[in-house]
Design a protein around this motif. Structure first.
Motif, PDB file in Angstrom:
ATOM      1  N   GLN A  48     -39.686 -49.085  -0.853  1.00 15.11           N
ATOM      2  CA  GLN A  48     -40.311 -47.806  -1.165  1.00 15.11           C
ATOM      3  C   GLN A  48     -39.537 -46.961  -2.158  1.00 15.11           C
ATOM      4  O   GLN A  48     -40.099 -46.072  -2.788  1.00 15.11           O
ATOM      5  N   GLY A  49     -38.245 -47.197  -2.316  1.00 17.55           N
ATOM      6  CA  GLY A  49     -37.431 -46.341  -3.163  1.00 17.55           C
ATOM      7  C   GLY A  49     -37.377 -46.795  -4.608  1.00 17.55           C
ATOM      8  O   GLY A  49     -38.183 -47.606  -5.065  1.00 17.55           O
ATOM      9  N   LYS A  50     -36.398 -46.244  -5.342  1.00 15.92           N
ATOM     10  CA  LYS A  50     -36.183 -46.594  -6.747  1.00 15.92           C
ATOM     11  C   LYS A  50     -35.342 -47.871  -6.800  1.00 15.92           C
ATOM     12  O   LYS A  50     -34.141 -47.842  -7.064  1.00 15.92           O
ATOM     13  N   THR A  51     -35.987 -48.986  -6.538  1.00 21.06           N
ATOM     14  CA  THR A  51     -35.283 -50.258  -6.425  1.00 21.06           C
ATOM     15  C   THR A  51     -34.941 -50.831  -7.792  1.00 21.06           C
ATOM     16  O   THR A  51     -35.717 -50.728  -8.750  1.00 21.06           O
ATOM     17  N   HIS A  52     -33.774 -51.443  -7.849  1.00 24.62           N
ATOM     18  CA  HIS A  52     -33.292 -52.119  -9.054  1.00 24.62           C
ATOM     19  C   HIS A  52     -32.777 -53.495  -8.670  1.00 24.62           C
ATOM     20  O   HIS A  52     -32.223 -53.690  -7.579  1.00 24.62           O
ATOM     21  N   LEU A  53     -32.930 -54.440  -9.584  1.00 23.58           N
ATOM     22  CA  LEU A  53     -32.297 -55.746  -9.454  1.00 23.58           C
ATOM     23  C   LEU A  53     -31.173 -55.805 -10.477  1.00 23.58           C
ATOM     24  O   LEU A  53     -31.413 -55.693 -11.681  1.00 23.58           O
ATOM     25  N   MET A  54     -29.946 -55.949  -9.997  1.00 20.44           N
ATOM     26  CA  MET A  54     -28.789 -55.994 -10.883  1.00 20.44           C
ATOM     27  C   MET A  54     -28.295 -57.424 -11.031  1.00 20.44           C
ATOM     28  O   MET A  54     -27.989 -58.105 -10.044  1.00 20.44           O
ATOM     29  N   PHE A  55     -28.259 -57.893 -12.277  1.00 27.23           N
ATOM     30  CA  PHE A  55     -27.594 -59.144 -12.619  1.00 27.23           C
ATOM     31  C   PHE A  55     -26.236 -58.765 -13.210  1.00 27.23           C
ATOM     32  O   PHE A  55     -26.153 -58.380 -14.374  1.00 27.23           O
ATOM     33  N   PRO A  56     -25.161 -58.870 -12.453  1.00 27.77           N
ATOM     34  CA  PRO A  56     -23.863 -58.416 -12.957  1.00 27.77           C
ATOM     35  C   PRO A  56     -23.262 -59.319 -14.028  1.00 27.77           C
ATOM     36  O   PRO A  56     -22.354 -58.892 -14.748  1.00 27.77           O
ATOM     37  N   GLY A  57     -23.741 -60.553 -14.137  1.00 28.54           N
ATOM     38  CA  GLY A  57     -23.228 -61.460 -15.147  1.00 28.54           C
ATOM     39  C   GLY A  57     -24.279 -62.476 -15.539  1.00 28.54           C
ATOM     40  O   GLY A  57     -24.642 -63.350 -14.754  1.00 28.54           O
ATOM     41  N   LEU A  58     -24.783 -62.363 -16.779  1.00 34.74           N
ATOM     42  CA  LEU A  58     -25.886 -63.200 -17.240  1.00 34.74           C
ATOM     43  C   LEU A  58     -25.689 -63.408 -18.742  1.00 34.74           C
ATOM     44  O   LEU A  58     -25.702 -62.454 -19.512  1.00 34.74           O
ATOM     45  N   PHE A  59     -25.513 -64.651 -19.175  1.00 35.20           N
ATOM     46  CA  PHE A  59     -25.127 -64.918 -20.556  1.00 35.20           C
ATOM     47  C   PHE A  59     -26.272 -64.828 -21.573  1.00 35.20           C
ATOM     48  O   PHE A  59     -26.047 -64.446 -22.718  1.00 35.20           O
ATOM     49  N   ASN A  60     -27.484 -65.209 -21.206  1.00 39.15           N
ATOM     50  CA  ASN A  60     -28.488 -65.548 -22.205  1.00 39.15           C
ATOM     51  C   ASN A  60     -29.697 -64.625 -22.227  1.00 39.15           C
ATOM     52  O   ASN A  60     -29.945 -63.873 -21.285  1.00 39.15           O
ATOM     53  N   GLU A  61     -30.475 -64.746 -23.300  1.00 45.10           N
ATOM     54  CA  GLU A  61     -31.806 -64.119 -23.351  1.00 45.10           C
ATOM     55  C   GLU A  61     -32.595 -64.597 -22.136  1.00 45.10           C
ATOM     56  O   GLU A  61     -32.603 -65.784 -21.811  1.00 45.10           O
ATOM     57  N   SER A  62     -33.244 -63.654 -21.450  1.00 51.71           N
ATOM     58  CA  SER A  62     -33.835 -63.999 -20.158  1.00 51.71           C
ATOM     59  C   SER A  62     -35.158 -63.280 -19.925  1.00 51.71           C
ATOM     60  O   SER A  62     -35.395 -62.210 -20.491  1.00 51.71           O
ATOM     61  N   TRP A  63     -35.973 -63.882 -19.058  1.00 53.44           N
ATOM     62  CA  TRP A  63     -37.244 -63.299 -18.636  1.00 53.44           C
ATOM     63  C   TRP A  63     -37.260 -63.301 -17.113  1.00 53.44           C
ATOM     64  O   TRP A  63     -36.955 -64.312 -16.472  1.00 53.44           O
ATOM     65  N   LEU A  64     -37.651 -62.171 -16.521  1.00 54.55           N
ATOM     66  CA  LEU A  64     -37.685 -62.039 -15.068  1.00 54.55           C
ATOM     67  C   LEU A  64     -39.121 -62.035 -14.585  1.00 54.55           C
ATOM     68  O   LEU A  64     -39.970 -61.324 -15.143  1.00 54.55           O
ATOM     69  N   TYR A  65     -39.376 -62.811 -13.525  1.00 52.42           N
ATOM     70  CA  TYR A  65     -40.692 -62.895 -12.904  1.00 52.42           C
ATOM     71  C   TYR A  65     -40.562 -62.487 -11.436  1.00 52.42           C
ATOM     72  O   TYR A  65     -39.683 -62.979 -10.727  1.00 52.42           O
TER      73      TYR A  65
END
Length: 210
Positions: free
Chosen positions: A125-142
């Protein structure tokens, strides 16, 4: 033998400062932790970049081959892993886990990570975020099969910001119950994939660096 991933040493003093800053997103200072995502995710190599058409973001993950054959593969022989789902850690880059081209050079092409999680009404219900703290490449999230965000990166990994973070606003994207997360990355040179464990947090305070 030295430990790797979450149990291993920090790279540089800057990484220590980065984790101290990330801690503020989970300890109540600027956010609170919703869930730490699994260390191991389902993983699929996609050398020919066919995964979008094959619906890797939404199809059922079949680990039958992996479960039956995982003990016969070594770091050296994993370069010959077939066109099947496998399991990979998210706290260590892909090549260090045996993901390479058949000539043992650095893997290039697309790769997919998949995981599921159960969330309660209060958690979405809140202001949710998904944090990727370490990601090398161009990416797409589904999320649940729907593309919701894209991460831009420069082609050569060392030309990007050192932190390699990607903070995705997921407000309104998650649902009560089972949620599926899929991440597609395009590796063009050297290091590939995730190398710090992702987590979901709820923003409770506007961050000073925004």
């Amino acid at each position: 033998m030295a430990a790797w991933g979450e149990k291993g040493p920090t790279w540089w003093p800057g990484e220590v400062r980065q984790y101290a800053r990330l801690d503020s997103l989970t300890n109540g200072t600027k956010g609170r932790l919703i869930v730490r995502l699994p260390v191991e995710w389902a993983f699929h190599r996609d050398k020919q970049r066919l995964g979008v058409d094959r619906q890797y973001a939404s199809q059922a993950v079949d680990l039958t081959f992996f479960n039956a054959n995982k003990d016969r593969y070594t770091l050296r022989s994993l370069k010959d892993y077939p066109d099947q789902w496998e399991m990979l850690r998210t706290d260590l880059y892909a090549q260090a886990q045996g993901v390479r081209d058949s000539d043992r050079q650095s893997y290039t092409g697309d790769m997919w990570y998949r995981t599921d999680m159960e969330l309660t009404v209060d958690q979405v219900q809140g202001k949710t975020h998904l944090m990727f703290p370490g990601l090398f490449n161009e990416s797409w999230l589904y999320i649940n099969g729907e593309e919701v965000a894209k991460c831009e990166r420069k082609k050569l990994w060392w030309l990007n910001d050192y932190a390699f973070e990607w903070d995705v606003d997921l407000m309104g994207k998650l649902k009560t119950g089972k949620n599926s997360i899929a991440l597609r990355l395009n590796c063009e040179h050297h290091f590939c994939g995730l190398f710090r464990r992702p987590f979901i947090y709820e923003e409770t305070y506007r961050r000073s660096w925004d």
